[in-house]
Scaffold this motif. Structure first.
Motif, PDB file in Angstrom:
ATOM      1  N   UNK A   6       0.840  -1.209   0.000  1.00  0.00           N
ATOM      2  CA  UNK A   6       0.000   0.000   0.000  1.00  0.00           C
ATOM      3  C   UNK A   6       0.871   1.255   0.000  1.00  0.00           C
ATOM      4  N   UNK A   7       1.911   1.259   0.860  1.00  0.00           N
ATOM      5  CA  UNK A   7       2.781   2.434   0.957  1.00  0.00           C
ATOM      6  C   UNK A   7       3.501   2.706  -0.363  1.00  0.00           C
ATOM      7  N   UNK A   8       4.007   1.648  -0.989  1.00  0.00           N
ATOM      8  CA  UNK A   8       4.723   1.820  -2.245  1.00  0.00           C
ATOM      9  C   UNK A   8       3.795   2.254  -3.375  1.00  0.00           C
ATOM     10  N   UNK A   9       2.577   1.739  -3.367  1.00  0.00           N
ATOM     11  CA  UNK A   9       1.628   2.098  -4.429  1.00  0.00           C
ATOM     12  C   UNK A   9       1.213   3.563  -4.339  1.00  0.00           C
ATOM     13  N   UNK A  10       1.290   4.136  -3.140  1.00  0.00           N
ATOM     14  CA  UNK A  10       0.849   5.506  -2.960  1.00  0.00           C
ATOM     15  C   UNK A  10       1.946   6.526  -3.257  1.00  0.00           C
ATOM     16  N   UNK A  11       3.180   6.041  -3.457  1.00  0.00           N
ATOM     17  CA  UNK A  11       4.287   6.964  -3.691  1.00  0.00           C
ATOM     18  C   UNK A  11       4.280   7.488  -5.130  1.00  0.00           C
ATOM     19  N   UNK A  12       4.449   8.775  -5.291  1.00  0.00           N
ATOM     20  CA  UNK A  12       4.706   9.378  -6.599  1.00  0.00           C
ATOM     21  C   UNK A  12       5.816  10.411  -6.431  1.00  0.00           C
ATOM     22  N   UNK A  13       6.759  10.391  -7.344  1.00  0.00           N
ATOM     23  CA  UNK A  13       7.884  11.311  -7.294  1.00  0.00           C
ATOM     24  C   UNK A  13       9.023  10.778  -8.141  1.00  0.00           C
ATOM     25  N   UNK A  14       9.908  11.659  -8.553  1.00  0.00           N
ATOM     26  CA  UNK A  14      11.034  11.229  -9.385  1.00  0.00           C
ATOM     27  C   UNK A  14      12.350  11.542  -8.684  1.00  0.00           C
ATOM     28  N   UNK A  33      24.122 -14.145  -7.659  1.00  0.00           N
ATOM     29  CA  UNK A  33      23.084 -13.128  -7.489  1.00  0.00           C
ATOM     30  C   UNK A  33      23.680 -11.740  -7.249  1.00  0.00           C
ATOM     31  N   UNK A  34      24.757 -11.665  -6.476  1.00  0.00           N
ATOM     32  CA  UNK A  34      25.379 -10.361  -6.195  1.00  0.00           C
ATOM     33  C   UNK A  34      25.950  -9.741  -7.462  1.00  0.00           C
ATOM     34  N   UNK A  35      26.443 -10.588  -8.380  1.00  0.00           N
ATOM     35  CA  UNK A  35      26.992 -10.087  -9.643  1.00  0.00           C
ATOM     36  C   UNK A  35      25.888  -9.502 -10.511  1.00  0.00           C
ATOM     37  N   UNK A  36      24.768 -10.232 -10.598  1.00  0.00           N
ATOM     38  CA  UNK A  36      23.641  -9.731 -11.386  1.00  0.00           C
ATOM     39  C   UNK A  36      23.114  -8.416 -10.817  1.00  0.00           C
ATOM     40  N   UNK A  37      23.053  -8.315  -9.494  1.00  0.00           N
ATOM     41  CA  UNK A  37      22.582  -7.090  -8.860  1.00  0.00           C
ATOM     42  C   UNK A  37      23.524  -5.931  -9.168  1.00  0.00           C
ATOM     43  N   UNK A  38      24.812  -6.164  -9.064  1.00  0.00           N
ATOM     44  CA  UNK A  38      25.788  -5.108  -9.339  1.00  0.00           C
ATOM     45  C   UNK A  38      25.679  -4.622 -10.785  1.00  0.00           C
ATOM     46  N   UNK A  39      25.494  -5.554 -11.719  1.00  0.00           N
ATOM     47  CA  UNK A  39      25.363  -5.169 -13.126  1.00  0.00           C
ATOM     48  C   UNK A  39      24.135  -4.293 -13.355  1.00  0.00           C
ATOM     49  N   UNK A  40      23.018  -4.653 -12.701  1.00  0.00           N
ATOM     50  CA  UNK A  40      21.799  -3.843 -12.842  1.00  0.00           C
ATOM     51  C   UNK A  40      21.995  -2.449 -12.244  1.00  0.00           C
ATOM     52  N   UNK A  41      22.667  -2.380 -11.104  1.00  0.00           N
ATOM     53  CA  UNK A  41      22.897  -1.080 -10.467  1.00  0.00           C
ATOM     54  C   UNK A  41      23.766  -0.193 -11.354  1.00  0.00           C
ATOM     55  N   UNK A  42      24.727  -0.797 -12.044  1.00  0.00           N
ATOM     56  CA  UNK A  42      25.555  -0.039 -12.989  1.00  0.00           C
ATOM     57  C   UNK A  42      24.705   0.552 -14.101  1.00  0.00           C
ATOM     58  N   UNK A  43      23.763  -0.231 -14.614  1.00  0.00           N
ATOM     59  CA  UNK A  43      22.865   0.268 -15.659  1.00  0.00           C
ATOM     60  C   UNK A  43      21.950   1.368 -15.124  1.00  0.00           C
ATOM     61  N   UNK A  44      21.466   1.186 -13.905  1.00  0.00           N
ATOM     62  CA  UNK A  44      20.603   2.191 -13.280  1.00  0.00           C
ATOM     63  C   UNK A  44      21.369   3.508 -13.122  1.00  0.00           C
ATOM     64  N   UNK A 103      13.236  -0.281 -13.392  1.00  0.00           N
ATOM     65  CA  UNK A 103      12.272   0.703 -13.865  1.00  0.00           C
ATOM     66  C   UNK A 103      12.581   2.024 -13.177  1.00  0.00           C
ATOM     67  N   UNK A 104      12.736   3.073 -13.965  1.00  0.00           N
ATOM     68  CA  UNK A 104      12.947   4.424 -13.431  1.00  0.00           C
ATOM     69  C   UNK A 104      11.788   5.290 -13.908  1.00  0.00           C
ATOM     70  N   UNK A 105      11.059   5.857 -12.972  1.00  0.00           N
ATOM     71  CA  UNK A 105       9.908   6.672 -13.342  1.00  0.00           C
ATOM     72  C   UNK A 105       9.429   7.477 -12.167  1.00  0.00           C
ATOM     73  N   UNK A 106       8.126   7.740 -12.139  1.00  0.00           N
ATOM     74  CA  UNK A 106       7.563   8.487 -11.013  1.00  0.00           C
ATOM     75  C   UNK A 106       6.733   7.593 -10.099  1.00  0.00           C
ATOM     76  N   UNK A 107       6.734   6.274 -10.385  1.00  0.00           N
ATOM     77  CA  UNK A 107       6.065   5.284  -9.552  1.00  0.00           C
ATOM     78  C   UNK A 107       6.946   4.048  -9.453  1.00  0.00           C
ATOM     79  N   UNK A 108       6.740   3.261  -8.387  1.00  0.00           N
ATOM     80  CA  UNK A 108       7.460   2.000  -8.255  1.00  0.00           C
ATOM     81  C   UNK A 108       6.750   0.898  -9.035  1.00  0.00           C
TER      82      UNK A 108
END
Length: 350
Positions: A6-14, A33-44, A103-108
């Motif tokens: 509920x809390x995450x669904x109500x969030x809006x902001x960039x 798993x840690x390697x995959x996470x690090x790669x995604x964070x680099x892309x983010x 996903x990068x946007x104004x909602x989760x």
């Protein structure tokens, strides 16, 4: 988890950043798993700097990188989800599968969390025998705890070893029912504090007796026959989890029946724009979405236009957020369950 949703669904902001990593429950698979996470964070990180000023990027990126260092992948489930904004960050391990993405946007991106809530079940297990009643609490395929105090395990003080009395079935049955009745009254106290569905384990005749004397009807969602007086937690979970999976599958059948009934009552919408308008007006009761339904497009002045052009986003996210924000429910169904409705359907309140 419901409150988090509920809390995450109500969030809006960039920027609202969601990172989803497919993970593994066991060693050595979880080492990657840690390697995959690090790669995604680099892309983010790269995309954040492309979209926003560095002063906006730093607060959210610092939180993501600091959190990455603290994650212990030995406790991973099937998905690791990170929800980060300039002001806060949350990490959730989910028992549902996903593909690596961000996903990068104004909602989760809350759909994996919604699926986890709907595909998970918190429940009691009562092991019933003539000698002992055990009470356990479980979540999906894991035993959370067994009650071990003055209430449970409850040993049978009513049971007789008198050979003359044992010859009389009615006496034995009455003693057994008295034992079960006392156990049920003890269980009732736990149920009233935390009402959860129940799976019963035991011999068929004992379970029939036990259900007959239960004060609160309709709690039992499944049974399994056998003797479990001294069975270990992992072995009990192996027995109860298929029962829970069947129970969850039954919910989908009930959902399809509800959709058919709503259609007959002219309370069903299947056009995406009609659904969004009804949600905005607070008319949404329950939104049903196929798990692979991911239309992209734009929303301008309350009108959804589908397409894959520049700036297109997943248009179901604002629809889902609006339904939840207005007090409605969102339910995900299997991939082909809503083929007759093009992947989405809304039951209205009136």
């Amino acid at each position: 988890m419901e409150q988090t949703l509920i809390n995450l669904s109500q969030y809006t902001g960039t920027p609202a950043v969601t990172i989803l990593v497919s993970t593994h429950r066991t060693f050595p698979d979880n080492k990657q798993d840690s390697i995959h996470l690090k790669n995604l964070i680099t892309q983010v990180e790269k995309e954040l700097y492309e979209q926003f000023d560095k002063r906006i990027v730093w607060p959210v990126l610092d939180k993501i990188k600091e959190t990455e260092k603290s994650i212990n992948h030995d406790y991973n489930l099937d998905t690791l989800a990170i929800f980060a904004s300039p002001d806060s960050i949350q990490v959730k391990r989910l028992p549902v599968t996903t593909t690596d993405r961000y996903v990068i946007g104004d909602r989760f991106e809350i759909r994996p969390l919604l699926k986890a809530v709907q595909q998970s079940e918190h429940y009691y297990i009562i092991s019933v025998s003539r000698q002992k009643i055990r009470l356990l609490e479980a979540f999906n395929d894991e035993i959370v705890s067994e009650v071990k105090n003055k209430d449970f395990p409850y040993l049978n003080n009513y049971y007789t070893t008198d050979p003359m009395r044992l010859k009389h079935d009615q006496i034995v049955d009455n003693l057994l029912k008295e034992f079960f009745n006392t156990a049920d009254k003890r269980f009732k106290k736990y149920y009233e504090e935390n009402p959860l569905p129940v799976i019963l384990l035991g011999e068929e005749r004992n379970l029939a007796f036990y259900q007959e004397i239960m004060d609160i009807r309709g709690l039992v969602i499944g049974t399994h026959h056998g003797s479990f007086d001294d069975t270990s937690d992992p072995d009990i979970a192996k027995v109860t989890f298929p029962v829970i999976q069947q129970y969850i599958a039954g919910k989908q059948d009930a959902a399809l029946q509800a959709i058919n009934a709503a259609q007959s009552a002219q309370r069903l919408l299947v056009d995406l724009n009609d659904i969004y308008t009804a949600a905005e007006n607070g008319q949404a009761d329950t939104l049903y979405i196929g798990q692979t339904y991911l239309p992209t497009g734009h929303i301008d002045k309350g009108v959804i236009t589908l397409g894959n052009g520049n700036g297109s986003t997943d248009v179901t996210l604002p629809v889902i957020d609006t339904v939840l924000h207005k007090g409605g429910n969102v339910v995900f169904l299997d991939e082909n369950a809503l083929d007759n409705y093009q992947g989405i359907a809304l039951i209205t309140r009136f």
